[in-house]
Design an enzyme around this catalytic site. Structure first.
Site, PDB file in Angstrom:
ATOM      1  NE  ARG A 293      -2.846   0.535   2.683  1.00 40.67           N
ATOM      2  CZ  ARG A 293      -2.411   1.304   4.458  1.00 40.67           C
ATOM      3  NH1 ARG A 293      -1.974   1.634   4.405  1.00 40.67           N
ATOM      4  NH2 ARG A 293      -2.249   0.897   5.197  1.00 40.67           N
TER       5      ARG A 293
ATOM      6  CE1 TYR B  39     -15.878  10.262 -18.037  1.00 40.39           C
ATOM      7  CE2 TYR B  39     -15.299  10.056 -15.801  1.00 40.39           C
ATOM      8  CZ  TYR B  39     -15.612   9.924 -16.579  1.00 40.39           C
ATOM      9  OH  TYR B  39     -15.280   8.156 -16.996  1.00 40.39           O
TER      10      TYR B  39
ATOM     11  CG  ASP C 131      -9.146  14.858 -16.443  1.00 38.20           C
ATOM     12  OD1 ASP C 131      -8.581  14.530 -17.495  1.00 38.20           O
ATOM     13  OD2 ASP C 131     -10.096  14.474 -16.064  1.00 38.20           O
TER      14      ASP C 131
ATOM     15  CE  LYS D 154     -11.399   6.688 -19.984  1.00 38.30           C
ATOM     16  NZ  LYS D 154     -11.622   8.288 -19.684  1.00 38.30           N
TER      17      LYS D 154
HETATM   18  C1  LIG Z   1     -12.439   8.299 -18.270  1.00 43.41           C
HETATM   19  C2  LIG Z   1     -11.544   9.447 -17.393  1.00 43.41           C
HETATM   20  C3  LIG Z   1     -12.032   9.839 -16.400  1.00 43.41           C
HETATM   21  C4  LIG Z   1     -11.786   8.872 -14.680  1.00 43.41           C
HETATM   22  O1  LIG Z   1     -11.466   8.357 -14.921  1.00 43.41           O
HETATM   23  P1  LIG Z   1     -11.649   5.986 -15.297  1.00 43.41           P
HETATM   24  O2  LIG Z   1      -9.630   5.617 -15.137  1.00 43.41           O
HETATM   25  O3  LIG Z   1     -12.565   6.203 -15.318  1.00 43.41           O
HETATM   26  O4  LIG Z   1     -11.845   6.720 -13.128  1.00 43.41           O
HETATM   27  C5  LIG Z   1     -11.408  11.447 -15.528  1.00 43.41           C
HETATM   28  N1  LIG Z   1     -11.402  12.854 -17.076  1.00 43.41           N
HETATM   29  C6  LIG Z   1     -11.464  12.193 -18.500  1.00 43.41           C
HETATM   30  C7  LIG Z   1     -11.364  12.921 -19.032  1.00 43.41           C
HETATM   31  C8  LIG Z   1     -11.787  10.786 -18.602  1.00 43.41           C
HETATM   32  O5  LIG Z   1     -11.963  10.623 -19.318  1.00 43.41           O
END
Ligand SMILES: *Cc1c(COP(=O)(O)O)cnc(C)c1O
Length: 456
Positions: free
Chosen positions: A87, A139, A213, A238
């Site tokens: 952890r 998002y 982000d 992603k």
């Molecule tokens: C998918 C996504 C998230 C969240 O990510 P997860 O891995 O699904 O928790 C946050 N911001 C954007 C722009 C995303 O496309």
């Protein structure tokens, strides 16, 4: 063949505990993994850095080993090995974090179990009464978490149009504890000026944390830390992983104190990425360069195809994008996500139902191409009134372009557009029907959309 190297110290199980380190707030913590030192020597171009890793494996393994171990033995005298409990830190995760720091222009990177997990870690910096300034095309999950914090934790959230700097400047104040940005946004592909807004936020409150982000572009195409942000984070589910086979989130900072605060939350809540997933992510990152290049080339072709045939397309690779110049000042590519409208929800539904290669799926960043209607899927958690207010029309289609052959992708789309009655296909004419009725209620167009369904 030589046997495994013996660790230098005695390894008597649980006799001793590593020397306790204190974090910035004086809390006793297990030792954190050594901070990243990502640039021991020469810095290469991003395509090289993505692939090139320096390991210190005792057998010279070219793929970082998966340290599938929750615990690590300590010395009886309390002397610490670098790791004691997964952890708090794990060698496979550390290798990933150092590699990420190198490609994200950071001094420290942290890997957690999802993109939302990364945002959760960031928002734990907030205290009741703090204000957050953020966009109006966020998002869906980000929107949901902010709403939760506003409802339960006394955080004040201002949603403004971040493409319009005066709207942001108006709400920034000494109470602004966090500016949270996305650029481009998804699915409306809005671009904001990361450098200008970061400066404005820091001017309003020098302690304001600017978090960006960066999921839509990945470190391959944009580095928010170089543009003045304090934290760059993204969903590694992603592009970084690229195959939709792992969920992960990453956080990157240049300030060591801030890095330590984020690490404190990760260690306290236990959301650090598992060794297996860290390994999968390390593997994915190696091909980010070739994947992203192919994906954005394909996306450009698809965007031009749709635009030439009369659809309203949102994509920063098109000169028609209202923030085209701004985007190219701060990013190195347009990415591989676009959205377009048909003016009619029923037609959009038929297009999505008619394609074969394009899989209907939420998310993006995968090697295969995806299609979706955000209001029905990824953004369904935003209530209808808010969606309408923010220009998220029901007919909007989002395309997340993969690495397939671009001609095949366009053929498939073209066939679905014709079958759905989205285009006029009289000889010599292949144009979208009137696209000016953007109300997205599905009743907008009085055109006959079914008559020519099977002409091509
Ligand atoms: C998918 C996504 C998230 C969240 O990510 P997860 O891995 O699904 O928790 C946050 N911001 C954007 C722009 C995303 O496309």
């Amino acid at each position: 063949m030589s046997g495994p190297q013996k660790p230098t110290g005695p390894i008597n199980g649980h006799l001793g505990k590593a020397v306790q380190a204190s974090d910035l707030d004086g809390n006793d913590l297990p030792p954190s993994p050594a901070p990243s030192s990502p640039h021991p020597g020469r810095r290469y171009n991003i395509a090289t850095e993505l692939v090139y890793t320096e390991g210190h494996d005792q057998y010279g393994a070219s793929s970082t080993p998966i340290y599938q171990s929750a615990t690590f033995y300590q010395n009886p005298n309390g002397g610490g090995n670098e790791y004691d409990y997964t952890r708090s830190g794990n060698p496979t995760r550390t290798q990933l974090e150092r590699h990420l720091a190198k490609i994200m222009s950071a001094t420290r990177c942290l890997a957690v179990t999802s993109g939302m997990g990364a945002l959760d870690v960031i928002t734990r910096l907030l205290r009741p009464g703090d204000e957050v300034v953020t966009g109006d095309d966020l998002y869906g999950g980000t929107n949901r978490l902010l709403k939760f914090l506003a409802t339960n934790n006394g955080i004040v959230v201002h949603h403004v149009d971040t493409t319009h700097p005066p709207a942001v400047h108006r709400v920034l104040s000494s109470k602004t504890a966090m500016l949270l940005l996305e650029s481009p946004t998804n699915p409306l592909i809005k671009i904001c000026d990361i450098r200008d807004l970061s400066e404005a936020a820091h001017a309003a409150n020098p302690k304001c944390v600017v978090a960006v982000d960066n999921t839509m572009l990945s470190p391959m195409l944009q580095n928010p830390l170089d543009l003045g942000a304090d934290i760059s984070y993204e969903s590694a589910t992603k592009y970084l992983s690229g195959h939709h086979d792992v969920m992960a989130g990453v956080l990157a900072v240049q300030d060591a104190g801030l890095g330590e605060k984020l690490y404190f939350s990760i260690n306290s809540t236990g959301c650090g990425l598992s060794p297996q997933d860290s390994w999968l992510l390390l593997r994915g990152i190696k091909t980010l360069g070739v994947r992203m290049n192919q994906q954005q080339q394909n996306c450009q072709r698809v965007a031009e195809f749709l635009e030439t045939h009369g659809f309203k397309v949102r994509y920063p690779g098109l000169k028609s994008h209202p923030q085209y110049d701004l985007h190219w000042r701060q990013a190195r590519g347009a990415g591989a996500v676009l959205s377009f409208s048909t003016g009619n929800t029923a037609v959009s539904e038929r297009i999505v139902g008619g394609v074969k290669i394009w899989a209907i799926s939420v998310s993006f960043g995968c090697v295969n191409s995806l299609i979706s209607m955000p209001c029905r899927m990824s953004h369904a958690s935003i209530d209808e009134a808010t969606r309408k207010e923010r220009g998220l029309t029901e007919d909007l289609i989002r395309l997340c372009v993969g690495i397939e052959d671009a001609d095949d992708l366009i053929d498939d789309l073209q066939r679905a557009l014709v079958q759905a009655g989205a285009v006029n296909v009289t000889p010599g004419d292949f144009q979208a029907f009137s696209n000016d009725n953007d109300n997205g209620n599905g009743e907008g167009s009085s055109r006959e959309h079914t008559a020519r369904q099977t002409q091509i």
